[in-house]
Motif scaffolding. Structure first.
Motif, PDB file in Angstrom:
ATOM      1  N   SER A 123       0.832  -1.209   0.000  1.00 17.47           N
ATOM      2  CA  SER A 123       0.000   0.000   0.000  1.00 17.47           C
ATOM      3  C   SER A 123       0.864   1.255   0.000  1.00 17.47           C
ATOM      4  O   SER A 123       0.566   2.225  -0.710  1.00 17.47           O
ATOM      5  N   PHE A 124       1.944   1.230   0.778  1.00 15.66           N
ATOM      6  CA  PHE A 124       2.841   2.389   0.789  1.00 15.66           C
ATOM      7  C   PHE A 124       3.498   2.560  -0.582  1.00 15.66           C
ATOM      8  O   PHE A 124       3.581   3.680  -1.105  1.00 15.66           O
ATOM      9  N   LYS A 125       3.971   1.469  -1.165  1.00 12.26           N
ATOM     10  CA  LYS A 125       4.616   1.551  -2.477  1.00 12.26           C
ATOM     11  C   LYS A 125       3.662   2.115  -3.521  1.00 12.26           C
ATOM     12  O   LYS A 125       4.071   2.890  -4.388  1.00 12.26           O
ATOM     13  N   ARG A 126       2.392   1.730  -3.423  1.00 12.67           N
ATOM     14  CA  ARG A 126       1.399   2.226  -4.375  1.00 12.67           C
ATOM     15  C   ARG A 126       1.234   3.735  -4.254  1.00 12.67           C
ATOM     16  O   ARG A 126       1.195   4.453  -5.261  1.00 12.67           O
ATOM     17  N   GLU A 127       1.173   4.243  -3.023  1.00 10.86           N
ATOM     18  CA  GLU A 127       1.044   5.693  -2.825  1.00 10.86           C
ATOM     19  C   GLU A 127       2.332   6.417  -3.204  1.00 10.86           C
ATOM     20  O   GLU A 127       2.299   7.530  -3.724  1.00 10.86           O
TER      21      GLU A 127
ATOM     22  N   ARG B 187       4.405   5.461  -5.495  1.00 10.22           N
ATOM     23  CA  ARG B 187       4.478   5.464  -6.956  1.00 10.22           C
ATOM     24  C   ARG B 187       3.705   6.657  -7.535  1.00 10.22           C
ATOM     25  O   ARG B 187       4.095   7.231  -8.554  1.00 10.22           O
ATOM     26  N   LYS B 188       2.624   7.036  -6.883  1.00  6.64           N
ATOM     27  CA  LYS B 188       1.831   8.172  -7.345  1.00  6.64           C
ATOM     28  C   LYS B 188       2.633   9.470  -7.303  1.00  6.64           C
ATOM     29  O   LYS B 188       2.305  10.430  -7.999  1.00  6.64           O
ATOM     30  N   LEU B 189       3.686   9.486  -6.482  1.00  4.51           N
ATOM     31  CA  LEU B 189       4.552  10.665  -6.398  1.00  4.51           C
ATOM     32  C   LEU B 189       5.697  10.591  -7.415  1.00  4.51           C
ATOM     33  O   LEU B 189       6.552  11.473  -7.456  1.00  4.51           O
ATOM     34  N   GLY B 190       5.723   9.508  -8.199  1.00  2.00           N
ATOM     35  CA  GLY B 190       6.744   9.381  -9.240  1.00  2.00           C
ATOM     36  C   GLY B 190       7.896   8.467  -8.899  1.00  2.00           C
ATOM     37  O   GLY B 190       8.875   8.408  -9.653  1.00  2.00           O
ATOM     38  N   TYR B 191       7.806   7.721  -7.785  1.00  2.00           N
ATOM     39  CA  TYR B 191       8.902   6.838  -7.373  1.00  2.00           C
ATOM     40  C   TYR B 191       8.551   5.392  -7.709  1.00  2.00           C
ATOM     41  O   TYR B 191       7.595   4.832  -7.166  1.00  2.00           O
ATOM     42  N   VAL B 192       9.350   4.801  -8.599  1.00  2.00           N
ATOM     43  CA  VAL B 192       9.099   3.435  -9.055  1.00  2.00           C
ATOM     44  C   VAL B 192      10.216   2.524  -8.553  1.00  2.00           C
ATOM     45  O   VAL B 192      11.405   2.785  -8.795  1.00  2.00           O
ATOM     46  N   ASP B 193       9.835   1.470  -7.856  1.00  2.25           N
ATOM     47  CA  ASP B 193      10.808   0.532  -7.301  1.00  2.25           C
ATOM     48  C   ASP B 193      11.668  -0.073  -8.405  1.00  2.25           C
ATOM     49  O   ASP B 193      11.158  -0.598  -9.400  1.00  2.25           O
ATOM     50  N   GLY B 194      12.994   0.018  -8.226  1.00  4.90           N
ATOM     51  CA  GLY B 194      13.921  -0.518  -9.213  1.00  4.90           C
ATOM     52  C   GLY B 194      14.311   0.463 -10.301  1.00  4.90           C
ATOM     53  O   GLY B 194      15.222   0.206 -11.092  1.00  4.90           O
ATOM     54  N   LYS B 195      13.628   1.604 -10.363  1.00  2.15           N
ATOM     55  CA  LYS B 195      13.919   2.611 -11.372  1.00  2.15           C
ATOM     56  C   LYS B 195      14.578   3.834 -10.756  1.00  2.15           C
ATOM     57  O   LYS B 195      15.724   4.162 -11.066  1.00  2.15           O
TER      58      LYS B 195
ATOM     59  N   TYR C 179      -1.230   5.968   4.408  1.00  2.00           N
ATOM     60  CA  TYR C 179      -0.124   5.669   3.489  1.00  2.00           C
ATOM     61  C   TYR C 179       0.240   6.887   2.646  1.00  2.00           C
ATOM     62  O   TYR C 179       1.415   7.138   2.376  1.00  2.00           O
ATOM     63  N   ARG C 180      -0.769   7.617   2.208  1.00  2.00           N
ATOM     64  CA  ARG C 180      -0.503   8.788   1.368  1.00  2.00           C
ATOM     65  C   ARG C 180       0.296   9.837   2.114  1.00  2.00           C
ATOM     66  O   ARG C 180       1.267  10.397   1.588  1.00  2.00           O
ATOM     67  N   ARG C 181      -0.085  10.087   3.356  1.00  2.00           N
ATOM     68  CA  ARG C 181       0.608  11.114   4.131  1.00  2.00           C
ATOM     69  C   ARG C 181       2.017  10.667   4.505  1.00  2.00           C
ATOM     70  O   ARG C 181       2.952  11.473   4.537  1.00  2.00           O
ATOM     71  N   ALA C 182       2.178   9.382   4.764  1.00  2.54           N
ATOM     72  CA  ALA C 182       3.517   8.865   5.060  1.00  2.54           C
ATOM     73  C   ALA C 182       4.416   8.951   3.830  1.00  2.54           C
ATOM     74  O   ALA C 182       5.605   9.270   3.934  1.00  2.54           O
ATOM     75  N   ALA C 183       3.851   8.696   2.653  1.00  3.16           N
ATOM     76  CA  ALA C 183       4.615   8.794   1.411  1.00  3.16           C
ATOM     77  C   ALA C 183       5.113  10.216   1.191  1.00  3.16           C
ATOM     78  O   ALA C 183       6.259  10.444   0.767  1.00  3.16           O
ATOM     79  N   LEU C 184       4.270  11.194   1.490  1.00  3.09           N
ATOM     80  CA  LEU C 184       4.679  12.592   1.358  1.00  3.09           C
ATOM     81  C   LEU C 184       5.809  12.923   2.329  1.00  3.09           C
ATOM     82  O   LEU C 184       6.730  13.681   1.993  1.00  3.09           O
ATOM     83  N   MET C 185       5.755  12.349   3.534  1.00  9.04           N
ATOM     84  CA  MET C 185       6.828  12.568   4.515  1.00  9.04           C
ATOM     85  C   MET C 185       8.159  12.027   4.008  1.00  9.04           C
ATOM     86  O   MET C 185       9.195  12.687   4.109  1.00  9.04           O
ATOM     87  N   VAL C 186       8.124  10.807   3.463  1.00  6.27           N
ATOM     88  CA  VAL C 186       9.355  10.191   2.969  1.00  6.27           C
ATOM     89  C   VAL C 186       9.940  11.015   1.829  1.00  6.27           C
ATOM     90  O   VAL C 186      11.158  11.225   1.748  1.00  6.27           O
TER      91      VAL C 186
END
Length: 352
Positions: free
Chosen positions: A73-77, A79-87, A296-303
């Motif tokens: 769920s965190f990875k999905r949120e 990714r919405k910010l432009g971060y793709v695992d492995g890329k 998850y969305r708010r945590a993604a913004l923090m990271v």
């Protein structure tokens, strides 16, 4: 020109020729050096420009299999910010499979791998990460209930140290869940609470449930388990003690064995309430808790802010603002229970 020039003429000429050859040689040497220096000055920026940018590494530390959905769920949120695992970001995952004693070792592994941020879903894994490093930023996705009471941060507004995140305020919702059970099953006088003494967040919810029960004139029956093997016998004990309903606290062990718990609740005819919608989707009667997607969305913004240079100490711990009540009408029918209209009117999602 006289072929018979004096010897002194040639003797005087040799120094001139020798001096001229030396000057030419020196000039050529300096020219070569100048060319090399010029090429170096031009080439260095090109080489630097061609070097790939550093890809940030994010460590994920979870207590058990139940942490994997949090991770996805965190990875999905993220990714919405432009971060793709492995890329343009690399995730390094460590899961303890509900063996809490493994958490310190796994936390040390992430530190040794020099990750840029560590993400933790619960209180135990957050505590292990905090002990493992004082410098690597840590962002928690729930941290049980109250991260201040658990000693994870100094305060919500000023976390201090290298931790911040989103609180689930599960303990503060303990009273609300009991209230909903009481309203749904008006005749209930004794409620069993399933919790894990090894889980800091679960323990905190159990403590907060007691004063709330007194206000609602309810008696609580403790079902304290640290192993799935204890569940069946403990449920029998709860029924023998005349418990009429069940509260299931959050935590890796209980979430991992959620289906078994729901089946036992159905078997012993106990209306049960959990902390998240997954509990109801798996057959539990009802759940009340914070909106996971928002967390998850708010945590993604923090990271993202931390990867761009922000310090955890400067990012206040956030609390959920959205909550949802979910009810499974099929389970209610199985239990022979009629959900009051007053409860249905406040329901955010109904599973039929």
């Amino acid at each position: 020109m006289n072929r018979f020039l004096s010897k002194s003429f040639y003797d005087n000429l040799k120094p001139v020729v020798s001096h001229t050859e030396k000057s030419v040689t020196e000039n050529l040497r300096w020219l070569k050096l100048s060319i090399i220096a010029f090429l170096f000055l031009v080439a260095v920026p090109v080489v630097k420009a061609q070097q790939p940018a550093k890809i940030p590494k994010i460590g994920f530390l979870g207590s058990g299999p139940s942490s994997r959905p949090w991770h996805e769920s965190f990875k999905r949120e993220f990714r919405k910010l432009g971060y793709v695992d492995g890329k343009n970001v690399i995730f390094i995952n460590r899961f303890a499979d509900t063996q809490y004693d493994r958490l310190p070792v796994l936390a040390d592994e992430l530190v040794s791998l020099k990750v840029d941020v560590i993400i933790t879903p619960g209180s135990n894994d957050t505590g292990a990460a905090k002990k493992a490093t004082k410098t690597i930023p840590i962002v928690f996705l729930g941290a049980g209930s109250d991260p201040v009471v658990l000693g994870l941060v100094d305060s919500l507004a000023r976390p201090g140290g290298n931790l911040t995140g989103v609180s689930s305020i599960a303990s503060e919702l303990a009273g609300k869940r009991l209230e909903l059970l009481k309203e749904t099953v008006p005749k209930v006088t004794r409620v069993a609470v399933l919790w894990n003494p090894q889980n800091a967040g679960s323990t905190q919810v159990w403590k907060e449930s007691q004063p709330a029960a007194k206000e609602l004139d309810l008696q609580l029956h403790s079902i304290a388990v640290n192993s799935a093997d204890q569940l069946d016998s403990e449920f029998k004990g709860a029924v023998k003690a005349r418990s009429g309903a069940l509260v299931v606290t959050a935590g890796a062990l209980l979430t991992t064995n959620q289906v078994q718990i729901i089946n036992l609740a159905t078997k012993y005819h106990l209306p049960a309430i959990g902390a998240g919608r997954e509990f109801v989707a798996n057959g539990g009667l009802m759940s009340y808790g914070s909106d996971g997607i928002e967390r998850y969305r708010r945590a993604a913004l923090m990271v993202e802010k931390i990867l761009k240079g922000a310090k955890p100490a400067d990012l206040p711990v956030e609390q959920p603002t959205k909550f949802e009540l979910v009810i499974n009408l099929k389970t209610a029918k199985t239990l022979g229970l009629m959900i009051p209209q007053s409860v249905l009117a406040r329901t955010d999602r109904v599973i039929k």
